[in-house]
Write an enzyme that holds these catalytic residues in place. Structure first.
Site, PDB file in Angstrom:
ATOM      1  N   TYR A  65      29.870  26.838  17.837  1.00 45.27           N
ATOM      2  CA  TYR A  65      30.223  27.928  16.916  1.00 45.27           C
ATOM      3  C   TYR A  65      29.033  28.862  16.685  1.00 45.27           C
ATOM      4  CZ  TYR A  65      35.000  26.614  16.157  1.00 45.27           C
ATOM      5  OH  TYR A  65      36.333  26.394  16.378  1.00 45.27           O
ATOM      6  N   HIS A 117      43.386  32.821  10.975  1.00 45.41           N
ATOM      7  CA  HIS A 117      42.620  31.678  11.480  1.00 45.41           C
ATOM      8  C   HIS A 117      41.231  31.561  10.864  1.00 45.41           C
ATOM      9  CE1 HIS A 117      45.174  31.278  15.434  1.00 45.41           C
ATOM     10  NE2 HIS A 117      45.876  31.138  14.333  1.00 45.41           N
ATOM     11  N   CYS A 125      32.379  23.851   2.713  1.00 44.72           N
ATOM     12  CA  CYS A 125      31.837  22.503   2.549  1.00 44.72           C
ATOM     13  C   CYS A 125      32.961  21.475   2.512  1.00 44.72           C
ATOM     14  CB  CYS A 125      30.911  22.418   1.345  1.00 44.72           C
ATOM     15  SG  CYS A 125      31.713  22.332  -0.243  1.00 44.72           S
ATOM     16  N   SER A 193      48.271  35.817  23.520  1.00 38.56           N
ATOM     17  CA  SER A 193      49.161  35.095  24.429  1.00 38.56           C
ATOM     18  C   SER A 193      50.413  34.638  23.683  1.00 38.56           C
ATOM     19  CB  SER A 193      48.436  33.878  25.022  1.00 38.56           C
ATOM     20  OG  SER A 193      48.004  33.027  23.977  1.00 38.56           O
TER      21      SER A 193
HETATM   22  P1  OAD Z   1      44.477  33.889  23.897  1.00 37.37           P
HETATM   23  O1  OAD Z   1      43.169  33.710  24.582  1.00 37.37           O
HETATM   24  O2  OAD Z   1      45.460  32.776  23.939  1.00 37.37           O
HETATM   25  O3  OAD Z   1      45.198  35.157  24.518  1.00 37.37           O
HETATM   26  C1  OAD Z   1      44.505  36.344  24.771  1.00 37.37           C
HETATM   27  C2  OAD Z   1      45.480  37.367  25.303  1.00 37.37           C
HETATM   28  O4  OAD Z   1      44.786  38.606  25.415  1.00 37.37           O
HETATM   29  C3  OAD Z   1      46.073  37.051  26.677  1.00 37.37           C
HETATM   30  O5  OAD Z   1      47.488  37.184  26.623  1.00 37.37           O
HETATM   31  C4  OAD Z   1      45.471  38.121  27.592  1.00 37.37           C
HETATM   32  O6  OAD Z   1      46.366  38.532  28.624  1.00 37.37           O
HETATM   33  C5  OAD Z   1      45.199  39.237  26.614  1.00 37.37           C
HETATM   34  N1  OAD Z   1      44.118  40.150  27.012  1.00 37.37           N
HETATM   35  C6  OAD Z   1      43.012  39.885  27.753  1.00 37.37           C
HETATM   36  N2  OAD Z   1      42.246  40.986  27.850  1.00 37.37           N
HETATM   37  C7  OAD Z   1      42.874  41.967  27.154  1.00 37.37           C
HETATM   38  C8  OAD Z   1      42.581  43.344  26.879  1.00 37.37           C
HETATM   39  N3  OAD Z   1      41.474  43.926  27.328  1.00 37.37           N
HETATM   40  N4  OAD Z   1      43.464  44.039  26.116  1.00 37.37           N
HETATM   41  C9  OAD Z   1      44.597  43.454  25.638  1.00 37.37           C
HETATM   42  N5  OAD Z   1      44.912  42.179  25.873  1.00 37.37           N
HETATM   43  C10 OAD Z   1      44.071  41.433  26.616  1.00 37.37           C
HETATM   44  O7  OAD Z   1      44.147  34.327  22.408  1.00 37.37           O
HETATM   45  P2  OAD Z   1      45.104  34.338  21.129  1.00 37.37           P
HETATM   46  O8  OAD Z   1      46.507  34.617  21.507  1.00 37.37           O
HETATM   47  O9  OAD Z   1      44.428  35.199  20.139  1.00 37.37           O
HETATM   48  O10 OAD Z   1      42.509  28.731  18.353  1.00 37.37           O
HETATM   49  O11 OAD Z   1      45.045  32.819  20.679  1.00 37.37           O
HETATM   50  C11 OAD Z   1      44.658  32.463  19.403  1.00 37.37           C
HETATM   51  C12 OAD Z   1      44.067  31.093  19.295  1.00 37.37           C
HETATM   52  O12 OAD Z   1      43.992  30.414  20.533  1.00 37.37           O
HETATM   53  C13 OAD Z   1      42.639  31.107  18.817  1.00 37.37           C
HETATM   54  O13 OAD Z   1      42.519  31.256  17.445  1.00 37.37           O
HETATM   55  C14 OAD Z   1      42.102  29.775  19.254  1.00 37.37           C
HETATM   56  C15 OAD Z   1      42.781  29.655  20.611  1.00 37.37           C
HETATM   57  O14 OAD Z   1      43.121  28.368  20.968  1.00 37.37           O
HETATM   58  C16 OAD Z   1      41.595  27.779  18.002  1.00 37.37           C
HETATM   59  O15 OAD Z   1      40.443  27.764  18.360  1.00 37.37           O
HETATM   60  C17 OAD Z   1      42.144  26.697  17.115  1.00 37.37           C
END
Ligand code: OAD
Length: 245
Positions: A65, A117, A125, A193
């Site tokens: 982190y 999130h 803490c 995603s």
């Molecule tokens: P993801 O990494 O699952 O998805 C990212 C999305 O962004 C994908 O669908 C890509 O196609 C898209 N992408 C990539 N580059 C891009 C760009 N330049 N413009 C627009 N879109 C683009 O991320 P999230 O859906 O945000 O959880 O997933 C959220 C959670 O998944 C996070 O909080 C984390 C992770 O597991 C934890 O750590 C608990």
């Protein structure tokens, strides 16, 4: 970039919800989780983003982190964050619901937002749940078993103030987002995603409300089927074209 009738609806909307994920920060140099080259290709979520992982190896989790905090602090908001901030200043009713733990939306100037999130620049803490805002990244090299980050109020060990796998999303931002989306004119889904909880409810509620649902994502997502239009371009390229007031 959008068909003319859709662009007109974007411009005429009054109550606009924007839902963002990691992709909106990709062009600021912050890696996503699930796209090609994303964090979950290199690391295992169960080693780094669960309470069990933290209980097993808090040093490794904190170092990961702290590394991500450094990435966030050295990144700058991109044209997509700025376009969303301009939407916040323009639409009479607006809510940004973000899954991102970075602070690039805030730094771009968005005011009306909820975070689903948590925040990577906060720690919490374990004993009392005190939340401590961090002004700068923790020093990775100073993190050790005997020197884990501690709460300045009660001296108990702190964890990152983010939602991990297996944990509930905080109810307030979820309810605020759903209530807003359930009566919006437009939902703009950017860079997610759509596979973790939160977004599905928003998109379905907006759709039920008869809202225009537009997605911006270079790849198909789990929410694409709910969108009237999917713009297959990177967010920093597409958003300033979709919203240019
Ligand atoms: P993801 O990494 O699952 O998805 C990212 C999305 O962004 C994908 O669908 C890509 O196609 C898209 N992408 C990539 N580059 C891009 C760009 N330049 N413009 C627009 N879109 C683009 O991320 P999230 O859906 O945000 O959880 O997933 C959220 C959670 O998944 C996070 O909080 C984390 C992770 O597991 C934890 O750590 C608990």
């Amino acid at each position: 970039m959008l068909p003319e009738d859709i662009q007109r609806r974007v411009e005429e909307s009054k109550r606009v919800c924007v839902f963002t994920g990691a992709g909106v920060s990709a062009e600021s140099g912050i890696p996503t989780f699930r796209s090609a080259g994303g964090l979950w290709e290199k690391y295992r979520p169960e080693d780094l983003a669960t309470l069990d992982a933290f209980a097993r190896d808090p040093v490794m989790v904190w170092q990961w982190y702290a590394w991500r905090q450094e990435l966030v602090c050295s990144a700058q908001p991109n044209a997509a964050h700025k376009a969303i901030a301009a939407m916040d200043r323009t639409y009479p009713e607006f809510l940004l619901v973000t899954q991102n733990v970075d602070d690039l939306h805030e730094r771009a100037g968005v005011k009306r937002m909820v975070k689903l999130h948590g925040s990577i620049m906060e720690m919490r803490c374990l004993d009392a749940g005190h939340v401590i805002a961090l002004k700068e990244p923790l020093d990775k090299d100073a993190i050790a078993k005997e020197s884990l980050p501690k709460c300045p109020t009660c001296d108990s060990v702190c964890r990152p103030n983010v939602v991990w796998f297996g944990e509930m999303l905080p109810p307030e931002p979820i309810y605020a987002g759903r209530e807003f989306a359930a009566a919006c004119d437009m939902l703009l889904i950017v860079g997610t995603s759509g596979v973790v909880g939160g977004g599905y409810g928003l998109a379905e509620l907006a759709k039920l409300a008869g809202a225009l649902v537009v997605e911006v994502n270079p790849e198909e997502s789990a929410l694409s089927h709910l969108a009237e239009v999917s713009v297959r371009h990177p967010a920093a390229d597409a958003l300033p074209k979709i919203f240019h007031r």
